[in-house]
Design a protein around this motif. Structure first.
Motif, PDB file in Angstrom:
ATOM      1  N   CYS A   6      32.707  38.793  51.073  1.00  0.00           N
ATOM      2  CA  CYS A   6      32.516  38.707  49.674  1.00  0.00           C
ATOM      3  C   CYS A   6      34.134  38.653  49.027  1.00  0.00           C
ATOM      4  O   CYS A   6      34.935  39.754  49.499  1.00  0.00           O
ATOM      5  CB  CYS A   6      31.918  39.799  49.023  1.00  0.00           C
ATOM      6  SG  CYS A   6      31.696  39.946  47.330  1.00  0.00           S
ATOM      7  N   GLU A   7      34.485  37.824  48.458  1.00  0.00           N
ATOM      8  CA  GLU A   7      35.838  37.759  47.581  1.00  0.00           C
ATOM      9  C   GLU A   7      35.566  37.783  46.283  1.00  0.00           C
ATOM     10  O   GLU A   7      34.735  36.900  45.792  1.00  0.00           O
ATOM     11  CB  GLU A   7      36.697  36.267  47.999  1.00  0.00           C
ATOM     12  CG  GLU A   7      37.826  36.263  47.586  1.00  0.00           C
ATOM     13  CD  GLU A   7      38.630  35.205  47.933  1.00  0.00           C
ATOM     14  OE1 GLU A   7      38.965  35.111  49.197  1.00  0.00           O
ATOM     15  OE2 GLU A   7      38.892  34.141  47.069  1.00  0.00           O
ATOM     16  N   ILE A   8      36.140  38.607  45.404  1.00  0.00           N
ATOM     17  CA  ILE A   8      35.875  38.748  44.142  1.00  0.00           C
ATOM     18  C   ILE A   8      37.210  38.925  43.408  1.00  0.00           C
ATOM     19  O   ILE A   8      38.059  39.561  43.836  1.00  0.00           O
ATOM     20  CB  ILE A   8      35.104  40.009  43.889  1.00  0.00           C
ATOM     21  CG1 ILE A   8      33.816  40.133  44.520  1.00  0.00           C
ATOM     22  CG2 ILE A   8      34.916  40.297  42.319  1.00  0.00           C
ATOM     23  CD1 ILE A   8      32.806  41.229  44.350  1.00  0.00           C
ATOM     24  N   GLN A   9      37.481  38.262  42.249  1.00  0.00           N
ATOM     25  CA  GLN A   9      38.441  38.077  41.448  1.00  0.00           C
ATOM     26  C   GLN A   9      38.063  39.092  40.376  1.00  0.00           C
ATOM     27  O   GLN A   9      37.389  38.761  39.636  1.00  0.00           O
ATOM     28  CB  GLN A   9      38.968  36.671  41.108  1.00  0.00           C
ATOM     29  CG  GLN A   9      40.334  36.722  40.396  1.00  0.00           C
ATOM     30  CD  GLN A   9      40.649  35.118  40.028  1.00  0.00           C
ATOM     31  OE1 GLN A   9      39.941  34.472  39.420  1.00  0.00           O
ATOM     32  NE2 GLN A   9      41.867  34.839  40.645  1.00  0.00           N
ATOM     33  N   TYR A  10      39.159  39.857  39.920  1.00  0.00           N
ATOM     34  CA  TYR A  10      38.847  40.935  38.821  1.00  0.00           C
ATOM     35  C   TYR A  10      39.773  40.813  37.974  1.00  0.00           C
ATOM     36  O   TYR A  10      41.187  40.704  38.312  1.00  0.00           O
ATOM     37  CB  TYR A  10      38.869  42.398  39.243  1.00  0.00           C
ATOM     38  CG  TYR A  10      37.564  42.641  40.051  1.00  0.00           C
ATOM     39  CD1 TYR A  10      36.427  43.158  39.717  1.00  0.00           C
ATOM     40  CD2 TYR A  10      37.739  43.082  41.647  1.00  0.00           C
ATOM     41  CE1 TYR A  10      35.514  43.384  40.480  1.00  0.00           C
ATOM     42  CE2 TYR A  10      36.670  43.441  42.403  1.00  0.00           C
ATOM     43  CZ  TYR A  10      35.489  43.633  41.646  1.00  0.00           C
ATOM     44  OH  TYR A  10      34.493  44.072  42.698  1.00  0.00           O
ATOM     45  N   SER A  11      39.699  41.127  36.678  1.00  0.00           N
ATOM     46  CA  SER A  11      40.559  41.200  35.611  1.00  0.00           C
ATOM     47  C   SER A  11      40.679  42.795  35.381  1.00  0.00           C
ATOM     48  O   SER A  11      39.540  43.668  35.223  1.00  0.00           O
ATOM     49  CB  SER A  11      40.029  40.665  34.386  1.00  0.00           C
ATOM     50  OG  SER A  11      40.942  41.155  33.275  1.00  0.00           O
ATOM     51  N   ILE A  12      41.879  43.335  35.293  1.00  0.00           N
ATOM     52  CA  ILE A  12      41.986  44.785  35.400  1.00  0.00           C
ATOM     53  C   ILE A  12      42.271  45.047  34.112  1.00  0.00           C
ATOM     54  O   ILE A  12      43.654  44.702  33.538  1.00  0.00           O
ATOM     55  CB  ILE A  12      42.999  45.438  36.211  1.00  0.00           C
ATOM     56  CG1 ILE A  12      42.587  44.857  37.729  1.00  0.00           C
ATOM     57  CG2 ILE A  12      43.130  46.828  36.228  1.00  0.00           C
ATOM     58  CD1 ILE A  12      43.617  45.462  38.947  1.00  0.00           C
ATOM     59  N   HIS A  13      41.679  45.943  33.207  1.00  0.00           N
ATOM     60  CA  HIS A  13      42.019  46.494  31.866  1.00  0.00           C
ATOM     61  C   HIS A  13      43.102  47.598  32.069  1.00  0.00           C
ATOM     62  O   HIS A  13      42.917  48.319  33.113  1.00  0.00           O
ATOM     63  CB  HIS A  13      40.809  46.926  31.025  1.00  0.00           C
ATOM     64  CG  HIS A  13      39.751  46.062  30.980  1.00  0.00           C
ATOM     65  ND1 HIS A  13      40.097  44.828  30.373  1.00  0.00           N
ATOM     66  CD2 HIS A  13      38.528  45.817  31.535  1.00  0.00           C
ATOM     67  CE1 HIS A  13      38.871  44.097  30.170  1.00  0.00           C
ATOM     68  NE2 HIS A  13      37.948  44.572  31.306  1.00  0.00           N
ATOM     69  N   ASP A  14      43.870  47.931  31.021  1.00  0.00           N
ATOM     70  CA  ASP A  14      44.686  49.264  31.219  1.00  0.00           C
ATOM     71  C   ASP A  14      45.681  49.007  32.212  1.00  0.00           C
ATOM     72  O   ASP A  14      46.232  49.964  32.781  1.00  0.00           O
ATOM     73  CB  ASP A  14      43.919  50.303  31.148  1.00  0.00           C
ATOM     74  CG  ASP A  14      42.879  50.604  30.009  1.00  0.00           C
ATOM     75  OD1 ASP A  14      43.053  50.122  28.862  1.00  0.00           O
ATOM     76  OD2 ASP A  14      41.799  51.203  30.243  1.00  0.00           O
ATOM     77  N   SER A  15      46.040  47.719  32.555  1.00  0.00           N
ATOM     78  CA  SER A  15      46.989  47.682  33.463  1.00  0.00           C
ATOM     79  C   SER A  15      48.271  46.617  33.023  1.00  0.00           C
ATOM     80  O   SER A  15      48.040  45.550  32.636  1.00  0.00           O
ATOM     81  CB  SER A  15      46.430  46.673  34.786  1.00  0.00           C
ATOM     82  OG  SER A  15      47.645  46.516  35.687  1.00  0.00           O
ATOM     83  N   PHE A  16      49.301  47.458  32.740  1.00  0.00           N
ATOM     84  CA  PHE A  16      50.282  46.907  31.864  1.00  0.00           C
ATOM     85  C   PHE A  16      51.601  46.590  32.931  1.00  0.00           C
ATOM     86  O   PHE A  16      52.676  46.211  32.213  1.00  0.00           O
ATOM     87  CB  PHE A  16      50.816  47.599  30.650  1.00  0.00           C
ATOM     88  CG  PHE A  16      49.769  48.029  29.768  1.00  0.00           C
ATOM     89  CD1 PHE A  16      49.005  46.987  29.128  1.00  0.00           C
ATOM     90  CD2 PHE A  16      48.931  49.192  29.879  1.00  0.00           C
ATOM     91  CE1 PHE A  16      47.827  46.980  28.300  1.00  0.00           C
ATOM     92  CE2 PHE A  16      48.089  49.587  28.982  1.00  0.00           C
ATOM     93  CZ  PHE A  16      47.410  48.337  28.257  1.00  0.00           C
ATOM     94  N   SER A  17      51.549  46.799  34.146  1.00  0.00           N
ATOM     95  CA  SER A  17      52.657  46.786  35.040  1.00  0.00           C
ATOM     96  C   SER A  17      52.010  46.573  36.567  1.00  0.00           C
ATOM     97  O   SER A  17      50.849  47.065  36.699  1.00  0.00           O
ATOM     98  CB  SER A  17      53.783  47.950  34.921  1.00  0.00           C
ATOM     99  OG  SER A  17      53.077  49.041  35.454  1.00  0.00           O
ATOM    100  N   LEU A  18      52.924  46.171  37.269  1.00  0.00           N
ATOM    101  CA  LEU A  18      52.672  46.230  38.809  1.00  0.00           C
ATOM    102  C   LEU A  18      52.226  47.371  39.328  1.00  0.00           C
ATOM    103  O   LEU A  18      51.253  47.537  39.930  1.00  0.00           O
ATOM    104  CB  LEU A  18      53.408  45.502  39.588  1.00  0.00           C
ATOM    105  CG  LEU A  18      53.422  43.744  39.388  1.00  0.00           C
ATOM    106  CD1 LEU A  18      54.686  43.415  40.103  1.00  0.00           C
ATOM    107  CD2 LEU A  18      52.231  43.159  39.684  1.00  0.00           C
ATOM    108  N   LYS A  19      53.059  48.423  38.769  1.00  0.00           N
ATOM    109  CA  LYS A  19      52.501  50.056  39.422  1.00  0.00           C
ATOM    110  C   LYS A  19      51.327  50.194  38.740  1.00  0.00           C
ATOM    111  O   LYS A  19      50.674  50.921  39.628  1.00  0.00           O
ATOM    112  CB  LYS A  19      53.601  50.815  38.574  1.00  0.00           C
ATOM    113  CG  LYS A  19      53.485  52.191  39.189  1.00  0.00           C
ATOM    114  CD  LYS A  19      54.466  53.074  38.592  1.00  0.00           C
ATOM    115  CE  LYS A  19      54.649  54.670  39.138  1.00  0.00           C
ATOM    116  NZ  LYS A  19      55.688  55.352  38.711  1.00  0.00           N
TER     117      LYS A  19
END
Length: 93
Positions: A6-19
């Protein structure tokens, strides 16, 4: 023997930097690998701070069991982390 991928592409909320993103993705991967004993890795969108593509695979003697394990993993990721599914691709070998 059955392999379900399974390959899933997610949008991550509350992520404002690569860290922020790497912290979230590492948490997802470590938790799911340890709890469900699956192969899981981030495979794409490595340099985008609010999007990731995670691929996971499960090997079992039954396709239904492998599929149900990955379904549980996907449901748990969506319930524990603030992510939205952008796309998903399933394959059974």
């Amino acid at each position: 023997m059955a392999v379900v991928v399974c390959e899933i592409q997610y949008s991550i909320h509350d992520s404002f930097s690569l860290k922020d993103k790497r912290q979230t993705v590492k948490s997802i991967i470590d938790r799911m690998r340890n709890k469900y004993h699956i192969a899981i890795s981030e495979v794409d969108d490595l340099d985008m701070h609010n999007k990731t593509t995670i691929e996971m695979a499960c090997v079992s003697n039954s396709r239904q069991l492998a599929r149900s394990i990955l379904d549980k993993v996907q449901a748990e990721i969506e319930s524990l982390y603030s992510v939205d599914v952008l796309s998903s691709y399933w394959d059974e070998l």
